[in-house]
Motif scaffolding. Structure first.
Motif, PDB file in Angstrom:
ATOM      1  N   GLY A 174       0.747  -1.248   0.000  1.00 38.27           N
ATOM      2  CA  GLY A 174       0.000   0.000   0.000  1.00 38.27           C
ATOM      3  C   GLY A 174       0.774   1.292   0.000  1.00 38.27           C
ATOM      4  O   GLY A 174       0.171   2.364   0.027  1.00 38.27           O
ATOM      5  N   LYS A 190      -0.085   3.927   3.722  1.00 40.18           N
ATOM      6  CA  LYS A 190      -0.895   2.813   4.218  1.00 40.18           C
ATOM      7  C   LYS A 190      -0.847   2.772   5.746  1.00 40.18           C
ATOM      8  O   LYS A 190       0.219   2.742   6.355  1.00 40.18           O
ATOM      9  N   GLY A 246      -8.158   0.093   3.690  1.00 40.89           N
ATOM     10  CA  GLY A 246      -8.066  -0.079   2.251  1.00 40.89           C
ATOM     11  C   GLY A 246      -9.181  -0.942   1.685  1.00 40.89           C
ATOM     12  O   GLY A 246      -9.648  -0.720   0.581  1.00 40.89           O
ATOM     13  N   VAL A 300      -7.062  -3.741  -1.576  1.00 38.94           N
ATOM     14  CA  VAL A 300      -5.654  -3.980  -1.256  1.00 38.94           C
ATOM     15  C   VAL A 300      -5.367  -5.450  -0.948  1.00 38.94           C
ATOM     16  O   VAL A 300      -4.232  -5.797  -0.599  1.00 38.94           O
ATOM     17  N   GLN A 311      -0.971   2.230  -4.438  1.00 36.05           N
ATOM     18  CA  GLN A 311      -1.866   2.228  -3.277  1.00 36.05           C
ATOM     19  C   GLN A 311      -2.433   0.845  -2.978  1.00 36.05           C
ATOM     20  O   GLN A 311      -2.721   0.531  -1.822  1.00 36.05           O
TER      21      GLN A 311
END
Length: 420
Positions: free
Chosen positions: A11, A15, A36, A40, A143
């Motif tokens: 991430g 993150k 997320g 993710v 991301q």
């Protein structure tokens, strides 16, 4: 719990994850969907082979004498130990061939500049920009990436960056800059081999821009931290976050003011009869823009309702020659949301934009101020706008629970390309 390098974590540099559990339990999490959601999570094809080195992580136990202030002594000592471990990375003791030593890694350096001619005709320094290498992908794809390794740093005040200890492999170079929307991606793939020291020279990021700024709300920093965060319900207050130092820009609010349980309920308490209305040039986003657009609790029906926020703005010299204005809506977080945007007119159910179902980061329930970043670039035909007072309606239409929401990072309306 000291993690000298985040290269193996998913991430990217923003993150978030859990660092503690109920009771005196510390956590070191390598991969998770926290902040997320499903976006993710790792996904594998049938028969796909995959391997990755997690860690090592340094678990440090220290002590203080009875004569010392334990908070200061233990915490300051831990920070010093962290600096030592970061300096020692990559460690020399792992015997696995999957953990490359320092001489088996590479380096990249360069300088990132920003050009936005509506702010400055010349180049601007990408002060403190996040710059990193991550697996090949689209701008911003880092991301939701977790299978590979990522290597990030902060540029200095003049935009210079140095990324060290990069594992061999193929990467893209990505960046984002506080104060500017969007994601940068260097247009050449980079292949790192042992001992490489690559100088990329000057790189230029040109953020999304179609015309001059007519108005803006917030700061493009990928969080909703600058907006109004209410006092917590006294029944739920975590006193730990009432004693933190204040930020001068937002004094007297504590920096971690958002880390309180139940803040989503405060919206219905404050806006009992009608939703938020923000008047450009009169309202102040630090005081008048609630940090999350959440659902409204209908106590009578024991159900939740969608909410519609209204932006009121004045337009002079409106351009009606088949031109297009641009509305930029950047989200700092979204949880099972469906955002509709409507401009003027009484019929709000004919929006010019629908996001569709977006986000699952659950940031508000986890007392966060951001999750995954989303940027929507919305065309606004000039024939929808009038001379004088105009209205933009933002409707978060999903309303099954208390946690369907969006947090805005930044909103900007741009005039047509040739307007003044």
């Amino acid at each position: 719990m000291i993690t000298p390098s985040n290269e193996f974590k998913s991430g990217g540099p923003l993150k978030q994850d859990l660092t503690s559990h109920v009771g005196p339990t510390m956590l070191s999490m390598f991969l998770s969907a926290h902040y997320g959601g499903d976006d993710v999570k790792l996904r594998f094809e049938e028969g796909e082979q995959w391997r990755k080195v997690f860690g090592p992580v340094f678990v440090y136990l220290n002590s203080a004498s009875d004569a010392e202030d334990p908070y200061t002594a233990l915490w300051e000592d831990a920070k010093q130990q962290m600096a030592i471990q970061v300096q020692d990375w990559p460690y020399t003791f792992p015997a696995s061939e999957d953990f490359p030593k320092k001489h088996q890694r590479g380096r990249v350096h360069g300088r990132l500049l920003v050009r936005d001619r509506y702010i400055n005709e010349g180049f601007m320094m990408a002060d403190s920009a996040y710059v990193g290498l991550a697996p090949l992908g689209e701008p911003g794809s880092w991301q939701i990436e977790g299978k590979g390794y990522q290597f990030w740093t902060n540029a200095d005040t003049k935009g210079y960056f140095h990324i060290d200890n990069i594992r061999e492999g193929d990467y893209n170079l990505y960046a984002f800059v506080r104060g500017f929307i969007g994601d940068y991606k260097y247009d050449v793939n980079l292949t790192i081999t042992a001992g490489d020291h690559i100088n990329l020279g000057n790189l230029v990021y040109e953020p999304p821009r179609d015309g001059p700024t007519l108005w803006e709300i917030g700061i493009p920093d990928r969080t909703a931290e600058e907006f109004y965060i209410p006092d917590a319900n006294p029944k739920y207050i975590n006193k730990l976050y009432l004693s933190h130092p204040t930020s001068e820009a937002k004094a007297p609010a504590p920096v971690d003011r958002f880390r309180q349980y139940g803040l989503w309920e405060r919206y219905s308490n404050i806006y009992r009869e009608s939703d938020l209305v923000y008047e450009v040039g009169v309202s102040n986003y630090q005081r008048d823009w609630f940090f999350a657009q959440v659902t409204r609790k209908n106590e009578t029906k024991n159900a939740y309702q969608a909410t519609t926020w209204t932006i009121v703005f004045n337009l002079t010299n409106a351009d009606h020659h088949n031109s297009t204005y641009k509305l930029r809506v950047a989200l700092a977080s979204a949880t099972y949301a469906d955002l509709h945007v409507q401009v003027n007119g009484p019929e709000r159910y004919n929006p010019i934009f629908r996001s569709g179902l977006v986000g699952a980061d659950n940031s508000i329930a986890r007392h966060g101020i951001h999750g995954l970043y989303h940027l929507f670039n919305i065309d606004v035909p000039s024939d929808l706008l009038i001379e004088g007072t105009n209205l933009i309606f933002l409707t978060q239409s999903k309303c099954d629970t208390a946690f369907e929401e969006v947090m805005y990072d930044y909103i900007r309306l741009e005039g047509p390309l040739n307007s003044h």
